[in-house]
Design an enzyme around this catalytic site. Structure first.
Site, PDB file in Angstrom:
ATOM      1  N   GLU A 108       0.833  -1.209   0.000  1.00 49.93           N
ATOM      2  CA  GLU A 108       0.000   0.000   0.000  1.00 49.93           C
ATOM      3  C   GLU A 108       0.860   1.248   0.000  1.00 49.93           C
ATOM      4  O   GLU A 108       2.068   1.180   0.225  1.00 49.93           O
ATOM      5  CB  GLU A 108      -0.845   0.046   1.296  1.00 49.93           C
ATOM      6  CG  GLU A 108      -1.802  -1.071   1.446  1.00 49.93           C
ATOM      7  CD  GLU A 108      -2.425  -1.067   2.835  1.00 49.93           C
ATOM      8  OE1 GLU A 108      -2.457  -0.008   3.488  1.00 49.93           O
ATOM      9  OE2 GLU A 108      -2.851  -2.140   3.262  1.00 49.93           O
ATOM     10  N   LYS A 110       2.098   4.686   1.799  1.00 42.26           N
ATOM     11  CA  LYS A 110       2.135   5.198   3.173  1.00 42.26           C
ATOM     12  C   LYS A 110       1.674   6.647   3.102  1.00 42.26           C
ATOM     13  O   LYS A 110       2.413   7.540   2.682  1.00 42.26           O
ATOM     14  CB  LYS A 110       3.527   5.086   3.781  1.00 42.26           C
ATOM     15  CG  LYS A 110       3.509   5.559   5.218  1.00 42.26           C
ATOM     16  CD  LYS A 110       4.647   5.048   6.018  1.00 42.26           C
ATOM     17  CE  LYS A 110       4.500   5.382   7.491  1.00 42.26           C
ATOM     18  NZ  LYS A 110       3.833   6.607   7.850  1.00 42.26           N
ATOM     19  N   GLU A 168      -6.588   7.127   7.160  1.00 47.04           N
ATOM     20  CA  GLU A 168      -5.827   8.370   7.189  1.00 47.04           C
ATOM     21  C   GLU A 168      -6.655   9.459   6.533  1.00 47.04           C
ATOM     22  O   GLU A 168      -7.294   9.219   5.504  1.00 47.04           O
ATOM     23  CB  GLU A 168      -4.559   8.115   6.352  1.00 47.04           C
ATOM     24  CG  GLU A 168      -3.357   8.820   6.806  1.00 47.04           C
ATOM     25  CD  GLU A 168      -2.689   8.181   8.015  1.00 47.04           C
ATOM     26  OE1 GLU A 168      -3.110   7.114   8.489  1.00 47.04           O
ATOM     27  OE2 GLU A 168      -1.737   8.809   8.499  1.00 47.04           O
ATOM     28  N   LYS A 290       2.259  -5.333   4.157  1.00 45.02           N
ATOM     29  CA  LYS A 290       1.583  -6.079   5.230  1.00 45.02           C
ATOM     30  C   LYS A 290       1.402  -7.531   4.807  1.00 45.02           C
ATOM     31  O   LYS A 290       1.138  -7.796   3.628  1.00 45.02           O
ATOM     32  CB  LYS A 290       0.187  -5.479   5.477  1.00 45.02           C
ATOM     33  CG  LYS A 290       0.212  -4.053   5.952  1.00 45.02           C
ATOM     34  CD  LYS A 290      -1.187  -3.449   5.978  1.00 45.02           C
ATOM     35  CE  LYS A 290      -1.098  -1.988   6.367  1.00 45.02           C
ATOM     36  NZ  LYS A 290      -2.374  -1.282   6.212  1.00 45.02           N
ATOM     37  N   LYS A 314      10.269   3.722   3.887  1.00 43.71           N
ATOM     38  CA  LYS A 314      10.044   5.154   3.660  1.00 43.71           C
ATOM     39  C   LYS A 314      10.997   5.733   2.610  1.00 43.71           C
ATOM     40  O   LYS A 314      12.127   5.280   2.462  1.00 43.71           O
ATOM     41  CB  LYS A 314      10.190   5.907   4.981  1.00 43.71           C
ATOM     42  CG  LYS A 314       9.123   5.467   5.949  1.00 43.71           C
ATOM     43  CD  LYS A 314       8.659   6.333   7.032  1.00 43.71           C
ATOM     44  CE  LYS A 314       9.099   7.596   7.428  1.00 43.71           C
ATOM     45  NZ  LYS A 314       8.432   8.244   8.505  1.00 43.71           N
TER      46      LYS A 314
END
Ligand code: IVH
Length: 586
Positions: A108, A110, A168, A290, A314
Site C-alpha cells: 500500500e 504510506k 488516514e 503487510k 520510507k
C-alpha cells in the site's frame, strides 16, 4: 497502589464497554440503569484518584474543546526502514517465523496524513477519533460527518455490527498550496505541510470550516471482534479481500493497492510508487507492506508499539546514502567542540557535499554512529547537509563506534562538559592553538575592543609570526614587529600603535564581550555589565565570591553562563591577560 488502581480502571472500562454493547448494539441490557450509573461513577472516582490517568490526558494540552474517545483497540504505529535491505530482513524474518517459503503481501501507499479511527455500531457511524496517545483520542465525529469518503451507514447486512475502521485523512497538495496562497494574501496562518493543514482542519471547533477543506479519508485497516459479532462475512478472508469488501460499502480504498507474491514484487512495487510519487495528488512518504493472511498476522502478532506483520519502507527526501569516512572534532572560538562527519562525496540537488555537522554528543549517540557506516544524508531546507540516519543492515562486525573526545584535539586539555554532558568544550582559551586565531580576531572585532586599522590580515600575520599570542601582547608591539607584515602602510602602523599607547578607556560591556566566553554574547555582556558596573565587582561576583544563588539576581543570566565565566576566570593564564587590560576598564 497505582498499578492496582490502573488494573481496576481497566476492568471497569471493559465492563462498561460490554454493557454499552449489550445496550446500544444488541438492545438487550443485562444490568439496571442504576447499576450502570454506579459503575460509571466508580470509574470517574478512580480516574480522579489516579494521577497516571491525568498525565495521559495532558497530552491533549489545551484542546479542551474536544471530547475524548477510547479506541476500542489500541492505535499502533508502524515500524519503518529506509532501505531495501531493511525490508528484505523483515521478509526473511516473517517467512522464517511462519515456516513458509512463499507468502502473499499487501502493498500500500504510506499516506502522510492524520490517523483516524471510526467506530460503526449496528452498521451506523458511531464515532470518529484521532490517534491521541493510541488509547484515547480527540473525538472528531462532528468534523468528519459530511466527508463523502466516510459512509454514515454500511449498506450490507452481512457486515459485522460492531466494527472499527482505520485510515488516514489527508488533503490534496493542490488544495494545500491554494489555501496557503490565500492565507499569505489575507495575512492568516500558514501551514507548514499538507498534513498539518489536514490536522488543523479536523481540530476546527467550527466544523463548517472542516467541511470546506475537501478532506479525504482513505481506509487502510479494520478490526472486527468475535466476542461481539457475527463475523462470518469477514472470517477466513485475507486482508486484501476485506479491504475490497469495505470498498463496496462506500469507503475509499487507494487504487494503488497491490497483492505481492515475492520479494521481487515488493521491490518492483517500491520502485513503481517512488517513480509515481510526484504525480500522486496527495503526500505519501513511502510504502507499507503487510502480510496478507489474517491468520498469519495473528500468529506473528504485535509488540507494544507496532504490529510485527507490517513494515513501512520510507522514501528519503532529497537525500542520498554515503559512507562515513572520518569524524573531525573542530574547536570553535568559544572552545566548543563540534564533531563534523566526513563522508564519501555525493551530489544532492546538483551540489557536491562531503561533510556535515554532527552538532553534539547526543546527536552522535542518537544516530548510533559507527565509522564506515552507510549514512543517510539530507540537505535540510535543501541547503545544509545533515545526517539523518544510518542503514544498520549494512553495518559489519568490525566497524568501530564513533566516540566523543575527552581531551581537546588541539591542545589536549581535558574537556569540560555542559548541558547534561551534551556539549563539551576546551577551557584553554587563548592558549589552545585552534582557538587562538579565532579568539584574538574576536577580541579586536567591531563590537569588542576595536582598534582602527588593526585589520584581520594584519592580526593573522602577527599571530603567524608568533608576535601576537594573546590579546595582551599588543602592549609589547613595536614598529619593528611589523617588518614582516605584508600589505600594511607606515601610516596604518602608526595609527595602530598610537591607539594602543593612548588606550585609556574600555567599557566593561565591550571588555566582557571581547573575552569570547561560551554563552557570553553581546546581550549577556550588556546585562552583566549593567548589573556589575565596575570590573572589581564583576571579578568578585563571578570568581572570588562565586556562589550559585547570587547569580540568579541577574535576569537572563543562567547558571551555565555563570559557570563558564567562573571557569574562564579560574584559568591563571586568562587572569594574567585580563590584569594587563584592567587599568583601562571603566
Ligand atoms: S497500517 C496497525 N497502513 O502511518 C498498523 N498505516 O507511521 C498501522 N499510515 O499510525 C496502520 N499509511 O496512521 C497503515 N497504508 C497504511 C498507512 C498507515 C499511513 C500511518 C498510520 C500510522 C502511521 C505510522
Amino acid at each position: 497502589m497505582k498499578n492496582n488502581i490502573e488494573s481496576v480502571i481497566k476492568k471497569i472500562k471493559l465492563e462498561i464497554k460490554k454493557h454499552n454493547y449489550l445496550y446500544y448494539v444488541l438492545n438487550k441490557p443485562k444490568i439496571s440503569d442504576l447499576s450502570y450509573d454506579i459503575l460509571f461513577k466508580k470509574l470517574s472516582y478512580l480516574k480522579k484518584k489516579n494521577k497516571f490517568f491525568k498525565k495521559k490526558k495532558n497530552i491533549f494540552g489545551n484542546k479542551k474543546n474536544f471530547k475524548l474517545t477510547h479506541h476500542h483497540s489500541k492505535m499502533l504505529s508502524l515500524e519503518n526502514t529506509f532501505s531495501i535491505e531493511g525490508m528484505f530482513n523483515f521478509y526473511k524474518k516473517v517467512l522464517a517465523i511462519l515456516k513458509k517459503k512463499k507468502i502473499k503481501f499487501c502493498g500500500e501507499l504510506k499516506y502522510d496524513g492524520v490517523a483516524v479511527n471510526l467506530i460503526y455500531k449496528n452498521r451506523t457511524l458511531y464515532s470518529a477519533a484521532m490517534r491521541g496517545n493510541g488509547e484515547i483520542g480527540e473525538n472528531i465525529t462532528k468534523n468528519i460527518k459530511f466527508l463523502p469518503s466516510i459512509p454514515k451507514f454500511l449498506n450490507n447486512k452481512k457486515f459485522p455490527n460492531f466494527l472499527e475502521i482505520r485510515g488516514e485523512i489527508y488533503i490534496y497538495k493542490k488544495k494545500f498550496h491554494k489555501l496557503n496562497k490565500q492565507n499569505v494574501k489575507n495575512k492568516k496562518l500558514i501551514f507548514s505541510t499538507a498534513r498539518n493543514l489536514a490536522a488543523g482542519s479536523l481540530r476546527q471547533k467550527n466544523y463548517k470550516i472542516s467541511k470546506n477543506r475537501n478532506l479525504i479519508f482513505v481506509c487502510h485497516g479494520f478490526n472486527f471482534f468475535k466476542e461481539f459479532n457475527d463475523i462470518k462475512y469477514f472470517e477466513n478472508n485475507s486482508f486484501y479481500n476485506i479491504l475490497k469488501k469495505i470498498k463496496h460499502v462506500g469507503f475509499y480504498i487507494s487504487k494503488k493497492i497491490r497483492l505481492l507474491n515475492s520479494f521481487e514484487d515488493i521491490k518492483k512495487f517500491y520502485k513503481y510508487i517512488k517513480r509515481k510519487r510526484k504525480s500522486i495528488p496527495f503526500e505519501i512518504d513511502g510504502i507499507v507492506i503487510k502480510i496478507n493472511s489474517l491468520k498469519s498476522q495473528k500468529l506473528i502478532g504485535y509488540n507494544n508499539k507496532f504490529p510485527k506483520w507490517a513494515l513501512a519502507l520510507k522514501f528519503l527526501n532529497q537525500s542520498k546514502t554515503s559512507t562515513l569516512l572520518h569524524v573531525n572534532f573542530e574547536v570553535g572560538r568559544t572552545g566548543v567542540i563540534t564533531p563534523v562527519a566526513i563522508f564519501k562525496p555525493i551530489k544532492i540537488s546538483g551540489v557536491l557535499i562531503q561533510k556535515a555537522s554532527l552538532f553534539n554528543y547526543n546527536y552522535i549517540k542518537n544516530l548510533n554512529l559507527y565509522y564506515k557506516d552507510t549514512i543517510i544524508v539530507q540537505r535540510s531546507g535543501d541547503v545544509i547537509p545533515k545526517i539523518i540516519g544510518v542503514i544498520f543492515d549494512r553495518r559489519k562486525k568490525n566497524f568501530k563506534k564513533v566516540k566523543f573526545l575527552r581531551k581537546c584535539p588541539s591542545c589536549h586539555t581535558n574537556l569540560i562538559s555542559e548541558k547534561n554532558k551534551n556539549i563539551y568544550y576546551c577551557n584553554n582559551g587563548f592558549f589552545c592553538i585552534s582557538q587562538k586565531k579565532k579568539k584574538i580576531l574576536h577580541f579586536f572585532s567591531k563590537n569588542a575592543i576595536e582598534i582602527l586599522g588593526f585589520r584581520k590580515n594584519i592580526i593573522l600575520q602577527l599571530i603567524k609570526n608568533k608576535i601576537l599570542n594573546n590579546p595582551s601582547d599588543i602592549f609589547k608591539l613595536k614598529k619593528k614587529n611589523f617588518l614582516n607584515v605584508k600589505k600594511v602602510s607606515v601610516k596604518t602602523i602608526n595609527l595602530i600603535l598610537n591607539q594602543i599607547n593612548n588606550m585609556n578607556s574600555i567599557s566593561l560591556e565591550r571588555f566582557i564581550f571581547s573575552l569570547g566566553i561560551l554563552g557570553v554574547g553581546k546581550e549577556a555582556s550588556k546585562k552583566i555589565s549593567k548589573h556589575c558596573v565596575t570590573f572589581e565587582k564583576f571579578l568578585n561576583l563571578f570568581y572570588k565570591n562565586y556562589t550559585k544563588k547570587f547569580f540568579l539576581k541577574i535576569p537572563g543570566i543562567g547558571i551555565n553562563i555563570c559557570k563558564n565565566i567562573y571557569n574562564f576566570l579560574s584559568n591563571s593564564k586568562n587572569k594574567k591577560i585580563i590584569s594587563l587590560f584592567k587599568k583601562f576598564i571603566f
